[in-house]
Enzyme design. Sequence first.
Site, PDB file in Angstrom:
ATOM      1  N   CYS A   1       0.807  -1.224   0.000  1.00 42.76           N
ATOM      2  CA  CYS A   1       0.000   0.000   0.000  1.00 42.76           C
ATOM      3  C   CYS A   1       0.836   1.268   0.000  1.00 42.76           C
ATOM      4  O   CYS A   1       0.281   2.374  -0.030  1.00 42.76           O
ATOM      5  CB  CYS A   1      -0.942  -0.016   1.193  1.00 42.76           C
ATOM      6  SG  CYS A   1      -2.014  -1.473   1.215  1.00 42.76           S
TER       7      CYS A   1
ATOM      8  N   THR B   1       1.977  -7.665   9.032  1.00 41.63           N
ATOM      9  CA  THR B   1       0.752  -6.908   8.759  1.00 41.63           C
ATOM     10  C   THR B   1       0.455  -5.807   9.776  1.00 41.63           C
ATOM     11  O   THR B   1      -0.171  -4.811   9.425  1.00 41.63           O
ATOM     12  CB  THR B   1      -0.473  -7.848   8.692  1.00 41.63           C
ATOM     13  OG1 THR B   1      -0.564  -8.599   9.909  1.00 41.63           O
ATOM     14  CG2 THR B   1      -0.361  -8.793   7.509  1.00 41.63           C
TER      15      THR B   1
ATOM     16  N   HIS C   1      -2.843   8.086   5.715  1.00 43.04           N
ATOM     17  CA  HIS C   1      -3.067   6.720   5.241  1.00 43.04           C
ATOM     18  C   HIS C   1      -4.475   6.308   5.668  1.00 43.04           C
ATOM     19  O   HIS C   1      -5.219   5.745   4.868  1.00 43.04           O
ATOM     20  CB  HIS C   1      -2.003   5.787   5.814  1.00 43.04           C
ATOM     21  CG  HIS C   1      -2.018   4.422   5.224  1.00 43.04           C
ATOM     22  ND1 HIS C   1      -2.003   4.193   3.865  1.00 43.04           N
ATOM     23  CD2 HIS C   1      -2.063   3.188   5.804  1.00 43.04           C
ATOM     24  CE1 HIS C   1      -2.033   2.891   3.626  1.00 43.04           C
ATOM     25  NE2 HIS C   1      -2.070   2.258   4.793  1.00 43.04           N
TER      26      HIS C   1
ATOM     27  N   THR D   1      -8.883   0.951   9.832  1.00 40.53           N
ATOM     28  CA  THR D   1      -8.622  -0.233  10.653  1.00 40.53           C
ATOM     29  C   THR D   1      -8.281   0.225  12.066  1.00 40.53           C
ATOM     30  O   THR D   1      -7.693   1.288  12.258  1.00 40.53           O
ATOM     31  CB  THR D   1      -7.453  -1.066  10.094  1.00 40.53           C
ATOM     32  OG1 THR D   1      -6.269  -0.270  10.046  1.00 40.53           O
ATOM     33  CG2 THR D   1      -7.775  -1.582   8.698  1.00 40.53           C
ATOM     34  N   PRO D   2      -8.635  -0.574  13.072  1.00 42.73           N
ATOM     35  CA  PRO D   2      -8.345  -0.179  14.456  1.00 42.73           C
ATOM     36  C   PRO D   2      -6.869   0.110  14.693  1.00 42.73           C
ATOM     37  O   PRO D   2      -6.521   1.079  15.374  1.00 42.73           O
ATOM     38  CB  PRO D   2      -8.821  -1.396  15.261  1.00 42.73           C
ATOM     39  CG  PRO D   2      -9.923  -1.980  14.437  1.00 42.73           C
ATOM     40  CD  PRO D   2      -9.469  -1.792  13.014  1.00 42.73           C
ATOM     41  N   ALA D   3      -5.985  -0.696  14.116  1.00 44.79           N
ATOM     42  CA  ALA D   3      -4.554  -0.541  14.380  1.00 44.79           C
ATOM     43  C   ALA D   3      -3.957   0.674  13.682  1.00 44.79           C
ATOM     44  O   ALA D   3      -3.260   1.483  14.297  1.00 44.79           O
ATOM     45  CB  ALA D   3      -3.812  -1.805  13.962  1.00 44.79           C
TER      46      ALA D   3
ATOM     47  N   GLU E   1      -1.118   5.774  13.362  1.00 38.94           N
ATOM     48  CA  GLU E   1      -0.756   6.935  12.549  1.00 38.94           C
ATOM     49  C   GLU E   1      -0.952   8.225  13.337  1.00 38.94           C
ATOM     50  O   GLU E   1      -0.138   9.154  13.245  1.00 38.94           O
ATOM     51  CB  GLU E   1      -1.575   6.968  11.264  1.00 38.94           C
ATOM     52  CG  GLU E   1      -1.153   8.061  10.305  1.00 38.94           C
ATOM     53  CD  GLU E   1      -1.829   7.980   8.947  1.00 38.94           C
ATOM     54  OE1 GLU E   1      -1.395   8.700   8.022  1.00 38.94           O
ATOM     55  OE2 GLU E   1      -2.801   7.199   8.806  1.00 38.94           O
TER      56      GLU E   1
ATOM     57  N   LYS F   1     -10.342   7.618   2.285  1.00 39.99           N
ATOM     58  CA  LYS F   1     -10.671   6.202   2.122  1.00 39.99           C
ATOM     59  C   LYS F   1     -12.108   5.888   2.536  1.00 39.99           C
ATOM     60  O   LYS F   1     -12.638   4.831   2.202  1.00 39.99           O
ATOM     61  CB  LYS F   1      -9.661   5.337   2.870  1.00 39.99           C
ATOM     62  CG  LYS F   1      -8.272   5.351   2.223  1.00 39.99           C
ATOM     63  CD  LYS F   1      -7.312   4.404   2.910  1.00 39.99           C
ATOM     64  CE  LYS F   1      -5.981   4.308   2.164  1.00 39.99           C
ATOM     65  NZ  LYS F   1      -5.144   5.508   2.264  1.00 39.99           N
TER      66      LYS F   1
ATOM     67  N   HIS G   1      -9.891   1.728   0.039  1.00 38.12           N
ATOM     68  CA  HIS G   1      -8.428   1.657   0.053  1.00 38.12           C
ATOM     69  C   HIS G   1      -7.967   1.055  -1.274  1.00 38.12           C
ATOM     70  O   HIS G   1      -8.184  -0.132  -1.536  1.00 38.12           O
ATOM     71  CB  HIS G   1      -7.973   0.795   1.222  1.00 38.12           C
ATOM     72  CG  HIS G   1      -6.495   0.786   1.442  1.00 38.12           C
ATOM     73  ND1 HIS G   1      -5.602   1.424   0.611  1.00 38.12           N
ATOM     74  CD2 HIS G   1      -5.741   0.210   2.431  1.00 38.12           C
ATOM     75  CE1 HIS G   1      -4.378   1.233   1.058  1.00 38.12           C
ATOM     76  NE2 HIS G   1      -4.433   0.508   2.159  1.00 38.12           N
TER      77      HIS G   1
ATOM     78  N   PHE H   1       1.758  -3.471   4.126  1.00 38.98           N
ATOM     79  CA  PHE H   1       2.109  -4.762   4.700  1.00 38.98           C
ATOM     80  C   PHE H   1       3.600  -5.029   4.464  1.00 38.98           C
ATOM     81  O   PHE H   1       4.170  -4.630   3.447  1.00 38.98           O
ATOM     82  CB  PHE H   1       1.291  -5.876   4.044  1.00 38.98           C
ATOM     83  CG  PHE H   1      -0.138  -5.955   4.534  1.00 38.98           C
ATOM     84  CD1 PHE H   1      -0.598  -5.182   5.577  1.00 38.98           C
ATOM     85  CD2 PHE H   1      -1.033  -6.836   3.930  1.00 38.98           C
ATOM     86  CE1 PHE H   1      -1.902  -5.268   6.029  1.00 38.98           C
ATOM     87  CE2 PHE H   1      -2.345  -6.938   4.368  1.00 38.98           C
ATOM     88  CZ  PHE H   1      -2.780  -6.147   5.418  1.00 38.98           C
TER      89      PHE H   1
END
Length: 403
Positions: free
Chosen positions: A161, A268, A297, A301-303, A308, A327, A332, A391
Amino acid sequence: MKRVVVTGIGMINSLGLDKESSFKAIVEGQCGIKSISSFDTTEHSVTIAGEITDFDPNTIMNPKEVKKADRFIQLGLAAAKEAMADAKFDAAYEAESFGVSSASGIGGLVVIEKNSVIVNSAGPRKISPFFIPSALINMLGGMVSIEYGLKGPNLSSVTACAAGTHAISDATKTMMTGGAKKMLVVGAEAAICAAGIGGFSSMKALSTRNDDPKHASRPFDAERDGFIMGEGAGSLVLEFYEDAVARGAHIYGEVVGFGESGDASHITSPSLDGPLRAMKAAYEMAGRPKIDYINAHGTSTPANDKNETAAIKEVFGANVPQISSIKGQIGHCLGAAGAIEAVVCLMAMRDEILPPTINLENPDPDCDLDYIPNVARKFRAEYTMSNSFGFGGTNGSVIFKRV
């Protein structure tokens, strides 16, 4: 080193087939995420995506060539054609010093899936002779270079990505070190197929809000549950500042900083250190200016969103810029995301308006910055930053300056 500027841009995504319609829809807070129509999703746990449903490759390619190119190449060529037309090269350019820097995270997944079925159901003799050329990621740059006769460096970034952003920095470095006088950057992705959706779904990376696609991608929102797959392409024409001025070209912005890093942590899950160092490197290269806007970015996503946010705080301290993620609107776009989002940064500078982060209704306490929630904001940005993280722990950031 010589100054590198952007004189042409192009974009295609689920909200529009060109940069103007796409950007207008993004600024208006529209959403291009909907139920998937390109394959049967009956057995899939995720049935929504940022799919482009009104694109006809025959409008931008010779029909005989269409079957030789996977969908990601077709989308990339569409964006590249718009960028080259936008750059308005009225006189002939030096083909030997005009290169291509292409990018994709996955490449020809659609044609790989199709021919895998063929070899198992009908045998190897039924495989298309165009299978391998269609699937190769660098064939995007190859077909674009053939289209315009560009004989300079032909590079390809395959960094998940972060690929689109890395393609911009690779092109800029090539020019700054004397490898080319002009570069055409193009990032493209088209992985909305049974294998693509199924693969990311099995990782629990995608949102399962199938009954509410317009609100499924929710960057920085407390109720986010994963990203939504998108498809599309972005393209930028780079040339030296003095050459652009000499021919009277419109300059969208100057590439003044870029940074790259690796997490060396997890395949990941993101680390704080990697994104932080990429942003910091770009910021230092640019001379630590006041960054007005970051296109995050922001995957939903939770992570990522929490990570970021923490990295941005660490880099900028008390001077955190305004931030948004698009996004929520187009999904994405994986390896194309960085190229598309760079185009959005440049258009935001041109039109003096910052795109919103839609679907930000319940802010996550760990995501407590100014994400321009839900409504675009009029603002004259002098410096913009675009972030991309992938990733494998690969990260990239790029900074543009108004000229």
